[in-house]
Design an enzyme around this catalytic site. Sequence first.
Site, PDB file in Angstrom:
ATOM      1  N   LYS A  37    -172.783 -26.936 -40.533  1.00 13.48           N
ATOM      2  CA  LYS A  37    -172.790 -26.135 -41.769  1.00 13.48           C
ATOM      3  C   LYS A  37    -172.594 -27.067 -42.955  1.00 13.48           C
ATOM      4  CE  LYS A  37    -169.395 -23.327 -43.291  1.00 13.48           C
ATOM      5  NZ  LYS A  37    -169.257 -23.440 -44.758  1.00 13.48           N
ATOM      6  N   ASP A  64    -174.592 -23.183 -46.467  1.00 10.64           N
ATOM      7  CA  ASP A  64    -173.644 -22.138 -46.905  1.00 10.64           C
ATOM      8  C   ASP A  64    -173.380 -22.264 -48.403  1.00 10.64           C
ATOM      9  OD1 ASP A  64    -171.787 -20.100 -46.777  1.00 10.64           O
ATOM     10  OD2 ASP A  64    -170.186 -21.368 -45.975  1.00 10.64           O
ATOM     11  N   LYS A  66    -173.553 -19.700 -50.544  1.00  9.55           N
ATOM     12  CA  LYS A  66    -172.948 -18.453 -51.061  1.00  9.55           C
ATOM     13  C   LYS A  66    -173.532 -18.096 -52.431  1.00  9.55           C
ATOM     14  CE  LYS A  66    -168.612 -18.759 -48.504  1.00  9.55           C
ATOM     15  NZ  LYS A  66    -168.696 -20.018 -47.784  1.00  9.55           N
ATOM     16  N   ASP A  69    -175.781 -14.748 -58.293  1.00  7.93           N
ATOM     17  CA  ASP A  69    -176.202 -14.913 -59.688  1.00  7.93           C
ATOM     18  C   ASP A  69    -177.180 -13.774 -59.997  1.00  7.93           C
ATOM     19  OD1 ASP A  69    -176.880 -16.018 -62.224  1.00  7.93           O
ATOM     20  OD2 ASP A  69    -176.595 -18.041 -61.456  1.00  7.93           O
ATOM     21  N   THR A 125    -163.009 -14.817 -45.683  1.00  6.66           N
ATOM     22  CA  THR A 125    -161.879 -14.759 -44.739  1.00  6.66           C
ATOM     23  C   THR A 125    -160.587 -15.276 -45.365  1.00  6.66           C
ATOM     24  OG1 THR A 125    -162.773 -16.815 -43.872  1.00  6.66           O
ATOM     25  CG2 THR A 125    -163.141 -14.856 -42.566  1.00  6.66           C
ATOM     26  N   ARG A 216    -161.832 -27.357 -40.282  1.00  2.00           N
ATOM     27  CA  ARG A 216    -160.674 -28.246 -40.209  1.00  2.00           C
ATOM     28  C   ARG A 216    -160.068 -28.437 -38.818  1.00  2.00           C
ATOM     29  NH1 ARG A 216    -158.277 -25.452 -45.464  1.00  2.00           N
ATOM     30  NH2 ARG A 216    -159.529 -23.804 -44.507  1.00  2.00           N
TER      31      ARG A 216
HETATM   32  O1  C5P Z   1    -161.905 -25.431 -42.178  1.00  2.00           O
HETATM   33  P1  C5P Z   1    -162.220 -24.012 -41.816  1.00  2.00           P
HETATM   34  O2  C5P Z   1    -162.412 -23.780 -40.334  1.00  2.00           O
HETATM   35  O3  C5P Z   1    -161.268 -23.021 -42.448  1.00  2.00           O
HETATM   36  O4  C5P Z   1    -163.660 -23.797 -42.494  1.00  2.00           O
HETATM   37  C1  C5P Z   1    -164.237 -22.553 -42.651  1.00  2.00           C
HETATM   38  C2  C5P Z   1    -165.575 -22.705 -43.299  1.00  2.00           C
HETATM   39  O5  C5P Z   1    -166.188 -21.442 -43.358  1.00  2.00           O
HETATM   40  C3  C5P Z   1    -165.543 -23.261 -44.724  1.00  2.00           C
HETATM   41  O6  C5P Z   1    -166.638 -24.168 -44.827  1.00  2.00           O
HETATM   42  C4  C5P Z   1    -165.785 -22.051 -45.616  1.00  2.00           C
HETATM   43  O7  C5P Z   1    -166.561 -22.365 -46.752  1.00  2.00           O
HETATM   44  C5  C5P Z   1    -166.573 -21.125 -44.696  1.00  2.00           C
HETATM   45  N1  C5P Z   1    -166.439 -19.691 -44.931  1.00  2.00           N
HETATM   46  C6  C5P Z   1    -165.246 -19.014 -44.893  1.00  2.00           C
HETATM   47  N2  C5P Z   1    -165.194 -17.660 -45.127  1.00  2.00           N
HETATM   48  C7  C5P Z   1    -166.312 -16.997 -45.350  1.00  2.00           C
HETATM   49  C8  C5P Z   1    -167.543 -17.677 -45.352  1.00  2.00           C
HETATM   50  C9  C5P Z   1    -167.570 -19.026 -45.110  1.00  2.00           C
HETATM   51  O8  C5P Z   1    -164.204 -19.621 -44.655  1.00  2.00           O
HETATM   52  N3  C5P Z   1    -166.308 -15.680 -45.510  1.00  2.00           N
END
Ligand code: C5P
Length: 239
Positions: A37, A64, A66, A69, A125, A216
């Site tokens: 991603k 991603d 997002k 606009d 999330t 992460r």
């Molecule tokens: O590091 P972590 O596992 O928290 O990463 C989650 C990834 O998912 C990030 O790149 C974030 O931009 C993406 N994301 C999210 N919630 C959403 C959509 C995408 O955390 N609703």
Amino acid sequence: MLTEQEAADTIILALDCTRQRALEITKELEGRLAWAKVGMTLYYQEGPSVVTALKELGLKVFLDLKLFDIPFQVEGAARAAAQSGADLVSLHGLGGAEMISAAARGVASLEAPDPTKLIAITVLTSMNRQTLASIGVEGEVAAEVERLATLALENGANGLVCSPEEVARLRGMLGPEALLICPGVRPAGAKKGDQKRTATPAEALARGASKLVIGRPIMAADDPRGAFDAIVEEICEGA
Ligand code: C5P
């Protein structure tokens, strides 16, 4: 019961890092990782060339960005994102019907044999009921997620991003074919960071997720390959 390959294919690794680190880690996970991603952190540094580089390594790419606009701008952005070769591109369901259908037009205008799929974000999330209330959206997160999911799919989105807390409801509502992607996934014992609505990888899949976005817990691990393999094992044992 999933095979190791099937389990690995459910993981979309969030490369929220520099290009150098992204290429290092994809090399380290060569033969294991199928999906990467590219989010704003990497894309704003590198642009579409990073998508091309990952595609050349044989990875599928979720871009991603997002998008959110006016419809005219989003139509152009979705077309450009599709032109980069991304397999999936995200936009905010909150942008509304006109914006989502403009994005669908943007992608369709390329007439590609295997068109980029549009993925609508429902509620991030990292947000919970309090965060929604603070921006004037009252009520249950799940109700807002359902509303945005329906709106997005009715206007040309091909899949959705939702948290593991709502995925079972959406799977029940939309059936087995729906593409449901869950971020906010944390292996047992991992740090939550800024994520609020989380579950383990096996739980998220058991509740109906098609794919998991994980950043992460792998990217910040001392041994990313070990962390990736441990998640695959956890999925194989639990799903
Ligand atoms: O590091 P972590 O596992 O928290 O990463 C989650 C990834 O998912 C990030 O790149 C974030 O931009 C993406 N994301 C999210 N919630 C959403 C959509 C995408 O955390 N609703």
